[in-house]
Design a protein around this motif. Structure first.
Motif, PDB file in Angstrom:
ATOM      1  N   GLU A  98       2.803 -50.977   5.560  1.00 48.39           N
ATOM      2  CA  GLU A  98       2.689 -51.683   6.829  1.00 48.39           C
ATOM      3  C   GLU A  98       1.327 -52.348   6.986  1.00 48.39           C
ATOM      4  OE1 GLU A  98       5.673 -48.985   9.601  1.00 48.39           O
ATOM      5  OE2 GLU A  98       3.648 -48.247   9.153  1.00 48.39           O
ATOM      6  N   ARG A  99       0.273 -51.647   6.563  1.00 46.83           N
ATOM      7  CA  ARG A  99      -1.059 -52.239   6.641  1.00 46.83           C
ATOM      8  C   ARG A  99      -1.151 -53.479   5.742  1.00 46.83           C
ATOM      9  NH1 ARG A  99      -6.139 -52.557   4.675  1.00 46.83           N
ATOM     10  NH2 ARG A  99      -7.878 -52.227   6.143  1.00 46.83           N
ATOM     11  N   ALA A 100      -0.605 -53.375   4.530  1.00 46.16           N
ATOM     12  CA  ALA A 100      -0.613 -54.523   3.615  1.00 46.16           C
ATOM     13  C   ALA A 100       0.179 -55.690   4.206  1.00 46.16           C
ATOM     14  CB  ALA A 100      -0.045 -54.112   2.262  1.00 46.16           C
ATOM     15  N   HIS A 101       1.297 -55.387   4.850  1.00 51.70           N
ATOM     16  CA  HIS A 101       2.116 -56.427   5.462  1.00 51.70           C
ATOM     17  C   HIS A 101       1.364 -57.114   6.596  1.00 51.70           C
ATOM     18  CE1 HIS A 101       5.767 -58.524   6.539  1.00 51.70           C
ATOM     19  NE2 HIS A 101       5.758 -58.017   7.757  1.00 51.70           N
ATOM     20  N   LEU A 102       0.666 -56.333   7.416  1.00 56.33           N
ATOM     21  CA  LEU A 102      -0.124 -56.919   8.495  1.00 56.33           C
ATOM     22  C   LEU A 102      -1.198 -57.847   7.930  1.00 56.33           C
ATOM     23  CD1 LEU A 102      -0.944 -57.165  11.453  1.00 56.33           C
ATOM     24  CD2 LEU A 102      -2.283 -55.059  11.187  1.00 56.33           C
ATOM     25  N   LEU A 103      -1.856 -57.425   6.857  1.00 56.86           N
ATOM     26  CA  LEU A 103      -2.866 -58.283   6.233  1.00 56.86           C
ATOM     27  C   LEU A 103      -2.250 -59.579   5.726  1.00 56.86           C
ATOM     28  CD1 LEU A 103      -4.985 -55.661   4.242  1.00 56.86           C
ATOM     29  CD2 LEU A 103      -5.773 -57.068   6.156  1.00 56.86           C
ATOM     30  N   ASP A 104      -1.067 -59.497   5.126  1.00 62.38           N
ATOM     31  CA  ASP A 104      -0.389 -60.707   4.653  1.00 62.38           C
ATOM     32  C   ASP A 104      -0.114 -61.661   5.810  1.00 62.38           C
ATOM     33  OD1 ASP A 104      -0.286 -59.941   1.967  1.00 62.38           O
ATOM     34  OD2 ASP A 104       1.639 -58.913   2.205  1.00 62.38           O
ATOM     35  N   LEU A 105       0.359 -61.125   6.933  1.00 65.15           N
ATOM     36  CA  LEU A 105       0.668 -61.966   8.084  1.00 65.15           C
ATOM     37  C   LEU A 105      -0.593 -62.584   8.682  1.00 65.15           C
ATOM     38  CD1 LEU A 105       3.356 -59.767   9.899  1.00 65.15           C
ATOM     39  CD2 LEU A 105       3.729 -61.690   8.352  1.00 65.15           C
ATOM     40  N   LEU A 106      -1.659 -61.790   8.771  1.00 64.50           N
ATOM     41  CA  LEU A 106      -2.910 -62.311   9.322  1.00 64.50           C
ATOM     42  C   LEU A 106      -3.479 -63.414   8.442  1.00 64.50           C
ATOM     43  CD1 LEU A 106      -4.577 -58.965  10.479  1.00 64.50           C
ATOM     44  CD2 LEU A 106      -3.580 -60.737  11.933  1.00 64.50           C
ATOM     45  N   ARG A 107      -3.409 -63.234   7.121  1.00 63.79           N
ATOM     46  CA  ARG A 107      -3.877 -64.273   6.209  1.00 63.79           C
ATOM     47  C   ARG A 107      -3.067 -65.552   6.387  1.00 63.79           C
ATOM     48  NH1 ARG A 107      -5.056 -60.018   2.356  1.00 63.79           N
ATOM     49  NH2 ARG A 107      -2.873 -60.021   1.712  1.00 63.79           N
ATOM     50  N   VAL A 198      16.177 -53.874   2.953  1.00 63.72           N
ATOM     51  CA  VAL A 198      15.646 -54.801   3.956  1.00 63.72           C
ATOM     52  C   VAL A 198      14.137 -54.657   4.065  1.00 63.72           C
ATOM     53  CG1 VAL A 198      15.653 -55.398   6.406  1.00 63.72           C
ATOM     54  CG2 VAL A 198      17.800 -54.902   5.243  1.00 63.72           C
ATOM     55  N   ALA A 199      13.650 -53.426   4.023  1.00 70.15           N
ATOM     56  CA  ALA A 199      12.205 -53.201   4.135  1.00 70.15           C
ATOM     57  C   ALA A 199      11.455 -53.829   2.969  1.00 70.15           C
ATOM     58  CB  ALA A 199      11.916 -51.700   4.213  1.00 70.15           C
ATOM     59  N   MET A 200      12.027 -53.793   1.777  1.00 67.33           N
ATOM     60  CA  MET A 200      11.381 -54.434   0.629  1.00 67.33           C
ATOM     61  C   MET A 200      11.405 -55.956   0.753  1.00 67.33           C
ATOM     62  SD  MET A 200      12.427 -52.108  -2.691  1.00 67.33           S
ATOM     63  CE  MET A 200      14.167 -51.916  -2.309  1.00 67.33           C
ATOM     64  N   LEU A 201      12.521 -56.517   1.227  1.00 69.88           N
ATOM     65  CA  LEU A 201      12.592 -57.964   1.410  1.00 69.88           C
ATOM     66  C   LEU A 201      11.640 -58.427   2.510  1.00 69.88           C
ATOM     67  CD1 LEU A 201      16.405 -58.783   1.117  1.00 69.88           C
ATOM     68  CD2 LEU A 201      14.605 -59.174  -0.582  1.00 69.88           C
ATOM     69  N   ARG A 202      11.512 -57.640   3.573  1.00 71.04           N
ATOM     70  CA  ARG A 202      10.585 -57.986   4.645  1.00 71.04           C
ATOM     71  C   ARG A 202       9.155 -58.017   4.119  1.00 71.04           C
ATOM     72  NH1 ARG A 202      10.388 -60.457   9.490  1.00 71.04           N
ATOM     73  NH2 ARG A 202      12.136 -59.321  10.388  1.00 71.04           N
ATOM     74  N   ALA A 203       8.781 -57.028   3.298  1.00 73.64           N
ATOM     75  CA  ALA A 203       7.440 -57.013   2.721  1.00 73.64           C
ATOM     76  C   ALA A 203       7.236 -58.206   1.794  1.00 73.64           C
ATOM     77  CB  ALA A 203       7.206 -55.703   1.965  1.00 73.64           C
ATOM     78  N   GLU A 204       8.245 -58.547   1.003  1.00 74.06           N
ATOM     79  CA  GLU A 204       8.133 -59.691   0.089  1.00 74.06           C
ATOM     80  C   GLU A 204       8.010 -60.992   0.870  1.00 74.06           C
ATOM     81  OE1 GLU A 204       8.055 -61.754  -3.616  1.00 74.06           O
ATOM     82  OE2 GLU A 204       7.634 -59.689  -3.003  1.00 74.06           O
ATOM     83  N   ALA A 205       8.708 -61.109   1.998  1.00 76.40           N
ATOM     84  CA  ALA A 205       8.614 -62.317   2.813  1.00 76.40           C
ATOM     85  C   ALA A 205       7.208 -62.492   3.374  1.00 76.40           C
ATOM     86  CB  ALA A 205       9.633 -62.260   3.950  1.00 76.40           C
ATOM     87  N   GLY A 206       6.525 -61.380   3.652  1.00 76.03           N
ATOM     88  CA  GLY A 206       5.140 -61.473   4.102  1.00 76.03           C
ATOM     89  C   GLY A 206       4.208 -61.899   2.988  1.00 76.03           C
ATOM     90  N   ARG A 207       4.475 -61.408   1.764  1.00 78.21           N
ATOM     91  CA  ARG A 207       3.622 -61.762   0.622  1.00 78.21           C
ATOM     92  C   ARG A 207       3.830 -63.197   0.178  1.00 78.21           C
ATOM     93  NH1 ARG A 207       4.926 -56.363  -0.981  1.00 78.21           N
ATOM     94  NH2 ARG A 207       6.806 -57.122  -2.022  1.00 78.21           N
ATOM     95  N   ASP A 208       5.076 -63.666   0.203  1.00 76.34           N
ATOM     96  CA  ASP A 208       5.376 -64.992  -0.336  1.00 76.34           C
ATOM     97  C   ASP A 208       6.341 -65.714   0.604  1.00 76.34           C
ATOM     98  OD1 ASP A 208       5.578 -67.193  -1.925  1.00 76.34           O
ATOM     99  OD2 ASP A 208       6.626 -66.217  -3.566  1.00 76.34           O
ATOM    100  N   PRO A 209       5.872 -66.126   1.786  1.00 72.52           N
ATOM    101  CA  PRO A 209       6.770 -66.702   2.788  1.00 72.52           C
ATOM    102  C   PRO A 209       7.292 -68.082   2.427  1.00 72.52           C
ATOM    103  CG  PRO A 209       4.495 -66.883   3.494  1.00 72.52           C
ATOM    104  CD  PRO A 209       4.485 -66.050   2.249  1.00 72.52           C
TER     105      PRO A 209
END
Length: 319
Positions: A98-107, A198-209
């Motif tokens: 979750e922390r990594a995902h937040l960082l991806d979104l903030l970036r 779904v949780a893995m796809l959500r994380a991937e969408a944050g990394r590579d939107p």
């Protein structure tokens, strides 16, 4: 980011997508943390309109002003310091994913233009395929971030033969989980598998939107699967590197298989997935039986194609 094709329009405000994702992600994280869990006193006359923490409570516990946190939750990510992120992550009890995902979104929200996207086609290097093929008694796969099966060994193709039954190539685990009626029988713990997928796809969408194929996949499943839509709206993310899969194979029956996932450092977005069974266990006996069956059935697809074929472009689309 949620399967919307207008990401790629010249006039599209892509930063608005990130702002919306930040708002919804932090909002869902706040809602799950009660004042008691956060160490705040609760008084009998305190009538709360929210089930979790209020914005001002998050700000207080994180040591920042309420105005600053409100701007951040609305997607104003300019100049957010590491200490602020750490404070928010602590208050909202974010795990590593979750922390990594937040960082991806903030970036993403702080970026002035879309970054260069990686190519749509992903190819598995011959040396990696040789590693797969050398793992005779271990089902092994190479997966992409969008859960395509880019390559597998013979036993892996036999184990996931129901997934390979879909003529769309490359086979995709997420499409199978949500769009194939046989998935609930193949995965004995289907609900957990669905949540993890779904949780893995959500994380991937944050990394590579800006991965158009990922966006299209999410859009397809959002349109066709209520189970997917409900889970996608929860904004859960996770890192899925080890665990147990409970399968029911149409040939050998039940298998309880621990798995391990290893990122392929030289191949961005690709990971090696392996399944094993405890020595002497019924699952090991079933895996041995499956290996014998696979050896006797040379018509099992020899390899997943290394090129991507869009379901909309496939002449054999099963939909």
């Amino acid at each position: 980011m949620a399967g919307r094709s207008d990401h790629y329009g010249a006039n599209h405000d892509f930063r608005g997508d990130f702002r919306a994702e930040i708002r919804e992600f932090l909002g869902t994280r706040r809602a799950r943390v009660t004042p008691e869990q956060a160490g705040l006193p609760v008084y009998g006359g305190d009538r709360r309109r929210v089930s979790g923490l209020r914005r001002e409570e998050v700000a207080l516990l994180a040591g920042i002003s309420s105005e600053y946190y409100t701007r951040l939750e609305r997607g104003n990510a300019t100049g957010v310091s590491e200490s602020v992120i750490d404070g928010i992550a602590r208050v909202l009890q974010l795990d590593e994913a979750e922390r990594a995902h937040l960082l991806d979104l903030l970036r993403g929200a702080a970026t002035t233009r879309p970054p260069r996207r990686r190519p749509a086609q992903q190819r598995v290097r011959p040396t990696v395929q040789r590693v797969l093929d050398s793992m005779i008694g271990t089902p092994a796969f190479v997966l992409s971030g969008r859960l395509d099966i880019l390559a597998a060994n013979h036993l892996g193709r036999a184990l996931f033969s129901p997934v390979y039954a879909d003529p769309v190539r490359p086979p995709n685990n997420a499409r199978f989980v949500f769009l194939d009626l046989g998935a609930t029988e193949f995965f004995r713990d289907w609900d957990k598998v669905a949540n993890d997928t779904v949780a893995m796809l959500r994380a991937e969408a944050g990394r590579d939107p800006y991965d158009r194929r990922l966006s299209d996949l999410i859009g397809e499943m959002s349109t066709r699967s209520e189970e997917f839509r409900r889970r996608w709206a929860a904004h859960n993310v996770r890192i899925h590197t080890t665990g147990m899969k409970l399968l029911h194979h149409p040939v050998v029956g039940d298998l309880d298989l621990p798995f391990e996932t290893f990122p392929l450092g030289a191949d961005a977005g690709q990971s090696l997935l392996t399944y094993t069974a405890e020595a002497g266990s019924p699952s090991q006996e079933s895996l041995n039986l499956l290996a014998s069956w696979a050896a006797a059935n040379d018509d099992i697809e020899p390899s997943a194609p290394t090129h991507d074929s869009d379901p909309a472009e496939s002449a054999q689309t099963p939909d």
